[in-house]
Scaffold this motif. Sequence first.
Motif, PDB file in Angstrom:
ATOM      1  N   SER A  41       8.546  70.535  31.620  1.00 30.34           N
ATOM      2  CA  SER A  41       7.137  70.917  31.574  1.00 30.34           C
ATOM      3  C   SER A  41       6.470  70.470  32.869  1.00 30.34           C
ATOM      4  O   SER A  41       7.010  69.660  33.608  1.00 30.34           O
ATOM      5  CB  SER A  41       6.430  70.255  30.382  1.00 30.34           C
ATOM      6  OG  SER A  41       6.386  68.848  30.540  1.00 30.34           O
ATOM      7  N   ASN A  43       1.877  68.733  31.026  1.00 32.90           N
ATOM      8  CA  ASN A  43       2.469  69.042  29.722  1.00 32.90           C
ATOM      9  C   ASN A  43       2.446  70.522  29.348  1.00 32.90           C
ATOM     10  O   ASN A  43       2.489  70.858  28.173  1.00 32.90           O
ATOM     11  CB  ASN A  43       1.828  68.211  28.606  1.00 32.90           C
ATOM     12  CG  ASN A  43       2.209  66.764  28.700  1.00 32.90           C
ATOM     13  OD1 ASN A  43       3.371  66.436  28.946  1.00 32.90           O
ATOM     14  ND2 ASN A  43       1.245  65.879  28.531  1.00 32.90           N
ATOM     15  N   LYS A  53      10.420  68.742  22.902  1.00 31.54           N
ATOM     16  CA  LYS A  53       9.273  68.345  23.710  1.00 31.54           C
ATOM     17  C   LYS A  53       8.994  66.852  23.626  1.00 31.54           C
ATOM     18  O   LYS A  53       8.966  66.274  22.545  1.00 31.54           O
ATOM     19  CB  LYS A  53       8.023  69.106  23.268  1.00 31.54           C
ATOM     20  CG  LYS A  53       6.818  68.788  24.116  1.00 31.54           C
ATOM     21  CD  LYS A  53       5.607  69.571  23.700  1.00 31.54           C
ATOM     22  CE  LYS A  53       4.462  69.214  24.613  1.00 31.54           C
ATOM     23  NZ  LYS A  53       3.259  69.931  24.293  1.00 31.54           N
ATOM     24  N   GLU A  85       6.262  64.035  25.882  1.00 30.61           N
ATOM     25  CA  GLU A  85       5.172  63.995  26.850  1.00 30.61           C
ATOM     26  C   GLU A  85       5.711  63.627  28.231  1.00 30.61           C
ATOM     27  O   GLU A  85       6.559  62.752  28.357  1.00 30.61           O
ATOM     28  CB  GLU A  85       4.107  62.985  26.410  1.00 30.61           C
ATOM     29  CG  GLU A  85       3.467  63.317  25.074  1.00 30.61           C
ATOM     30  CD  GLU A  85       2.784  64.672  25.076  1.00 30.61           C
ATOM     31  OE1 GLU A  85       2.069  64.990  26.039  1.00 30.61           O
ATOM     32  OE2 GLU A  85       2.977  65.418  24.095  1.00 30.61           O
TER      33      GLU A  85
END
Length: 152
Positions: free
Chosen positions: A54, A58, A118, A120
């Motif tokens: 990412s 994010n 995912k 962070e």
Amino acid sequence: MIRPRVLPRPRKVQKVPFVELYAGRLQGVVSSGSDEERVYVSYFEAGTGNFYCSTNNNRPCGGLRGSPCKHLVELLNEGVLQYGPARVIAYLGLQQAEPDKVRAGGELLRFIKGGPHKVEAGMVFSRFLTYLQYVSVAPTGVPLPDMAWFVR
């Protein structure tokens, strides 16, 4: 004294300025191929083989469609170059891979069985910014309080 590995070629620090084996992951920062202002935070998780990519804000990578994107391949290539195939294979738990036969990190993709997961980007990006802070410190003979933990 620990001697650094001799790399077969210089690392592409403009493409992958930061790569590390940390917190059970091969993780790092990869520059965008289309926008010089954008970077991607990418990782492969040890054991599970999960991965993600990412922006530092994010936003998911557009190339991440169920399989590793080009940023993840670049990260893997530079990780293998930096640490050597044997260390990356052992760290990620890819027992079926043979270190002597690996010439580039991308060859390890066939052994990574995880999927997108995912997390962070903040922790990895924060470590990168701290790394940049220390890279830009001018050489000095005066002790730096932040680096007092280094052994001389």
